[in-house]
Design a protein around this motif. Structure first.
Motif, PDB file in Angstrom:
ATOM      1  N   LYS A  79       0.846  -1.216   0.000  1.00 42.87           N
ATOM      2  CA  LYS A  79       0.000   0.000   0.000  1.00 42.87           C
ATOM      3  C   LYS A  79       0.875   1.258   0.000  1.00 42.87           C
ATOM      4  CE  LYS A  79      -3.682  -2.594   0.420  1.00 42.87           C
ATOM      5  NZ  LYS A  79      -4.554  -2.864  -0.736  1.00 42.87           N
ATOM      6  N   LEU A  80       1.982   1.195   0.728  1.00 41.26           N
ATOM      7  CA  LEU A  80       2.910   2.341   0.763  1.00 41.26           C
ATOM      8  C   LEU A  80       3.430   2.634  -0.644  1.00 41.26           C
ATOM      9  CD1 LEU A  80       5.060   1.701   3.967  1.00 41.26           C
ATOM     10  CD2 LEU A  80       3.750   3.782   3.465  1.00 41.26           C
ATOM     11  N   VAL A  81       3.909   1.596  -1.327  1.00 40.62           N
ATOM     12  CA  VAL A  81       4.469   1.812  -2.672  1.00 40.62           C
ATOM     13  C   VAL A  81       3.395   2.362  -3.609  1.00 40.62           C
ATOM     14  CG1 VAL A  81       5.520   0.712  -4.683  1.00 40.62           C
ATOM     15  CG2 VAL A  81       6.261   0.040  -2.380  1.00 40.62           C
ATOM     16  N   ALA A  82       2.210   1.775  -3.563  1.00 40.64           N
ATOM     17  CA  ALA A  82       1.123   2.231  -4.464  1.00 40.64           C
ATOM     18  C   ALA A  82       0.815   3.710  -4.235  1.00 40.64           C
ATOM     19  CB  ALA A  82      -0.132   1.375  -4.237  1.00 40.64           C
ATOM     20  N   GLN A  83       0.679   4.115  -2.977  1.00 36.03           N
ATOM     21  CA  GLN A  83       0.332   5.515  -2.693  1.00 36.03           C
ATOM     22  C   GLN A  83       1.489   6.454  -3.040  1.00 36.03           C
ATOM     23  OE1 GLN A  83      -1.380   6.244   1.222  1.00 36.03           O
ATOM     24  NE2 GLN A  83      -2.611   4.368   1.123  1.00 36.03           N
ATOM     25  N   LEU A  84       2.707   6.023  -2.764  1.00 30.22           N
ATOM     26  CA  LEU A  84       3.864   6.892  -3.036  1.00 30.22           C
ATOM     27  C   LEU A  84       4.060   7.088  -4.540  1.00 30.22           C
ATOM     28  CD1 LEU A  84       6.225   5.493  -0.279  1.00 30.22           C
ATOM     29  CD2 LEU A  84       5.496   7.892  -0.480  1.00 30.22           C
ATOM     30  N   LEU A  85       3.783   6.056  -5.312  1.00 32.00           N
ATOM     31  CA  LEU A  85       3.917   6.199  -6.778  1.00 32.00           C
ATOM     32  C   LEU A  85       2.844   7.133  -7.322  1.00 32.00           C
ATOM     33  CD1 LEU A  85       4.905   2.607  -8.000  1.00 32.00           C
ATOM     34  CD2 LEU A  85       6.376   4.568  -7.467  1.00 32.00           C
ATOM     35  N   GLU A  86       1.670   7.074  -6.741  1.00 30.05           N
ATOM     36  CA  GLU A  86       0.596   7.993  -7.167  1.00 30.05           C
ATOM     37  C   GLU A  86       0.995   9.448  -6.876  1.00 30.05           C
ATOM     38  OE1 GLU A  86      -1.513   5.642  -9.160  1.00 30.05           O
ATOM     39  OE2 GLU A  86      -2.313   7.684  -8.888  1.00 30.05           O
ATOM     40  N   LYS A  87       1.580   9.649  -5.696  1.00 29.30           N
ATOM     41  CA  LYS A  87       1.919  11.040  -5.284  1.00 29.30           C
ATOM     42  C   LYS A  87       3.179  11.533  -5.992  1.00 29.30           C
ATOM     43  CE  LYS A  87       1.207  11.771  -0.698  1.00 29.30           C
ATOM     44  NZ  LYS A  87      -0.004  12.314  -0.183  1.00 29.30           N
ATOM     45  N   ASP A  88       4.077  10.606  -6.271  1.00 29.49           N
ATOM     46  CA  ASP A  88       5.281  10.917  -7.056  1.00 29.49           C
ATOM     47  C   ASP A  88       6.097  12.076  -6.486  1.00 29.49           C
ATOM     48  OD1 ASP A  88       6.097  11.780 -10.509  1.00 29.49           O
ATOM     49  OD2 ASP A  88       7.148  10.565  -8.997  1.00 29.49           O
ATOM     50  N   GLU A  89       6.215  12.130  -5.174  1.00 29.81           N
ATOM     51  CA  GLU A  89       7.014  13.225  -4.574  1.00 29.81           C
ATOM     52  C   GLU A  89       8.360  12.740  -4.043  1.00 29.81           C
ATOM     53  OE1 GLU A  89       4.171  12.907  -0.631  1.00 29.81           O
ATOM     54  OE2 GLU A  89       4.328  14.813  -1.685  1.00 29.81           O
ATOM     55  N   PHE A  90       8.517  11.399  -3.968  1.00 27.73           N
ATOM     56  CA  PHE A  90       9.795  10.832  -3.514  1.00 27.73           C
ATOM     57  C   PHE A  90      10.316   9.860  -4.568  1.00 27.73           C
ATOM     58  CE2 PHE A  90       9.621  12.528   0.673  1.00 27.73           C
ATOM     59  CZ  PHE A  90       8.325  12.396   1.158  1.00 27.73           C
ATOM     60  N   GLU A  91      11.631   9.652  -4.523  1.00 31.98           N
ATOM     61  CA  GLU A  91      12.195   8.524  -5.272  1.00 31.98           C
ATOM     62  C   GLU A  91      12.020   7.299  -4.372  1.00 31.98           C
ATOM     63  OE1 GLU A  91      16.316   8.946  -6.325  1.00 31.98           O
ATOM     64  OE2 GLU A  91      16.493   6.794  -6.802  1.00 31.98           O
ATOM     65  N   VAL A  92      11.266   6.301  -4.836  1.00 32.74           N
ATOM     66  CA  VAL A  92      10.879   5.173  -3.979  1.00 32.74           C
ATOM     67  C   VAL A  92      11.787   3.965  -4.235  1.00 32.74           C
ATOM     68  CG1 VAL A  92       9.001   3.593  -3.358  1.00 32.74           C
ATOM     69  CG2 VAL A  92       8.487   5.966  -4.007  1.00 32.74           C
ATOM     70  N   ILE A  93      12.384   3.468  -3.155  1.00 35.34           N
ATOM     71  CA  ILE A  93      13.169   2.224  -3.229  1.00 35.34           C
ATOM     72  C   ILE A  93      12.610   1.305  -2.148  1.00 35.34           C
ATOM     73  CG2 ILE A  93      15.492   1.229  -3.118  1.00 35.34           C
ATOM     74  CD1 ILE A  93      15.392   4.939  -3.096  1.00 35.34           C
ATOM     75  N   GLY A  94      12.355   0.043  -2.525  1.00 35.96           N
ATOM     76  CA  GLY A  94      11.786  -0.881  -1.548  1.00 35.96           C
ATOM     77  C   GLY A  94      12.578  -2.168  -1.498  1.00 35.96           C
ATOM     78  N   CYS A  95      12.564  -2.827  -0.318  1.00 33.40           N
ATOM     79  CA  CYS A  95      13.289  -4.096  -0.226  1.00 33.40           C
ATOM     80  C   CYS A  95      12.379  -5.166   0.349  1.00 33.40           C
ATOM     81  CB  CYS A  95      14.548  -3.949   0.626  1.00 33.40           C
ATOM     82  SG  CYS A  95      14.273  -4.060   2.403  1.00 33.40           S
ATOM     83  N   GLY A  96      12.719  -6.395   0.020  1.00 38.19           N
ATOM     84  CA  GLY A  96      11.997  -7.549   0.560  1.00 38.19           C
ATOM     85  C   GLY A  96      12.859  -8.784   0.395  1.00 38.19           C
TER      86      GLY A  96
END
Ligand SMILES: NC(=O)C1=CN([C@@H]2O[C@H](COP(=O)(O)OP(=O)(O)OC[C@H]3O[C@@H](n4cnc5c(N)ncnc54)[C@H](OP(=O)(O)O)[C@@H]3O)[C@@H](O)[C@H]2O)C=CC1
Ligand SMILES: Cc1cn([C@H]2C[C@H](O)[C@@H](COP(=O)(O)OP(=O)(O)O[C@H]3O[C@@H](C)C(=O)[C@@H](O)[C@H]3O)O2)c(=O)[nH]c1=O
Length: 311
Positions: free
Chosen positions: A25-42
């Motif tokens: 959910k974090l990635v989905a919302q952050l991509l919509e807002k597009d205000e940060f460069e998003v990097i995720g790990c798993g």
């Protein structure tokens, strides 16, 4: 789904546990807002059904790898959602729980310290004893299970760090995501009743159940505002799991007679659950502008996502 446009000096936001319910959910919302460069790990490969962000395969219990990845990425903000979240599994496998929930947090903090990252830690109502509720941010922690102990220990590491930190505490998160590693109460009730199964649901535990999208929105508000300190980020309805089950059955027009009201004393789960938790969220409302959905509205949102997911 939005994607990250080219990075014109956007702040870097690093998320741990992106394959999980909150992470997706974090990635989905952050991509919509597009205000940060998003990097995720798993762990292992990305299980998100969309790209548009940088994914790093990283087991955060690998200290050297954590240092290597973070010193390369140099995030401005880090939202640490990854954890071993199966409460009974944590009780039965305490070494693994400590490694995933405490040691990993320590490695991330050490790496962040050198980078002066704004560290946002996602925590839980299970750090409390359950003797009283709902609780504000000043409540005294006294966990009754090992999962709660590990999350409290991790909170203490965060609070003792010398750089910018925030803790987002939440309760009984529900929602639907892709390829989930664990279910949650609403999905469990719905699927049980749809298959005509009798279920026993406790009516002496109290929670403020939280839609995963609301938790993500709360964490993003903290990141956007550079907020520091502890914030309760949960739903606002103070309910028992039995009441949640009845409302779920009503919403999806399922057979309520299959739901037996029980008290948690008859429950033989390996880990004890705190009886009364739930959060007072006035601080997050006032300081962050956090506005969670009502439980009923949240179920409606979930219903639409379930239909979408099965179409
Ligand atoms: N769900 C709830 O009811 C509540 C959750 N919280 C907290 O919210 C946060 C998010 O929870 P939620 O999204 O529901 O949990 P999930 O279990 O859905 O997500 C947790 C994610 O962390 C990942 N993870 C676990 N160990 C590691 C590791 N060693 N390295 C990398 N990734 C790892 C898991 O990977 P994988 O999928 O591969 O197993 C999983 O994707 C957690 O910190 C939890 O303690 C707090 C209160 C309530
Ligand atoms: C499986 C089951 C659960 N329940 C109730 C008990 C409990 O209050 C609620 C959820 O039970 P579960 O055991 O599925 O979930 P549980 O492990 O209690 O969920 C916890 O997860 C961790 C990650 C947290 O941080 C906590 O906030 C909390 O959400 O449903 C029943 O009443 N009957 C059942 O058969």
């Amino acid at each position: 789904m939005g994607t990250n446009t080219p990075k014109v000096n956007k702040k870097k936001l690093f998320i741990t546990g992106v394959n999980g319910l909150l992470g997706q959910k974090l990635v989905a919302q952050l991509l919509e807002k597009d205000e940060f460069e998003v990097i995720g790990c798993g762990k292992g490969e990305s299980r998100l059904p969309f790209g548009g962000f940088k994914y790093v395969s990283l087991d955060i219990t690998d200290e050297a790898k954590v240092q290597e990845v973070l010193s390369e990425i140099k995030p401005d903000i880090l939202i640490h959602g990854a954890a071993m979240t199966n409460v009974d599994e944590c009780e039965l496998n305490q070494e693994a729980a400590y490694d995933a929930n405490v040691n990993a947090t320590s490695y991330l903090l050490q790496a962040s310290e050198k980078l002066n990252t704004h560290f946002i830690f996602v925590s839980t109502d299970f750090i409390f004893s359950g003797e009283e509720g709902p609780l504000d941010e000043e409540a005294i922690a006294k966990p009754v299970n090992y999962y709660g102990e590990t999350k409290l220990k991790a909170e203490q590491l965060v609070m003792n760090s010398t750089f910018k930190w925030a803790i987002a505490r939440t309760v009984l998160v529900f929602g639907i995501a892709h390829d989930m590693s664990r279910s949650n109460i609403i999905l469990w009730v719905k699927s049980s009743l749809e298959s005509g199964k009798n279920i026993q649901v406790v009516d002496d535990q109290y929670r403020t159940p939280t839609l995963a999208e609301d938790l993500a929105a709360g964490c993003i508000l903290i990141a956007e505002q550079g907020a520091e300190g502890v914030y309760n980020i949960s739903g606002s309805d103070f309910m028992t799991p039995y009441e949640m089950a009845i409302m779920t059955a009503d919403y999806f027009d399922l057979d309520k007679s299959l739901i037996a009201k029980v008290d948690s004393k008859i429950f033989t789960q390996p880990a004890k659950r705190p009886l009364k938790t739930g959060f007072i969220i006035e601080k997050a409302r006032k300081e962050l502008g956090y506005q969670p959905k009502t439980f009923r509205t949240a179920i409606g949102i979930l219903a639409k996502q379930i239909i979408l997911a099965s179409s």
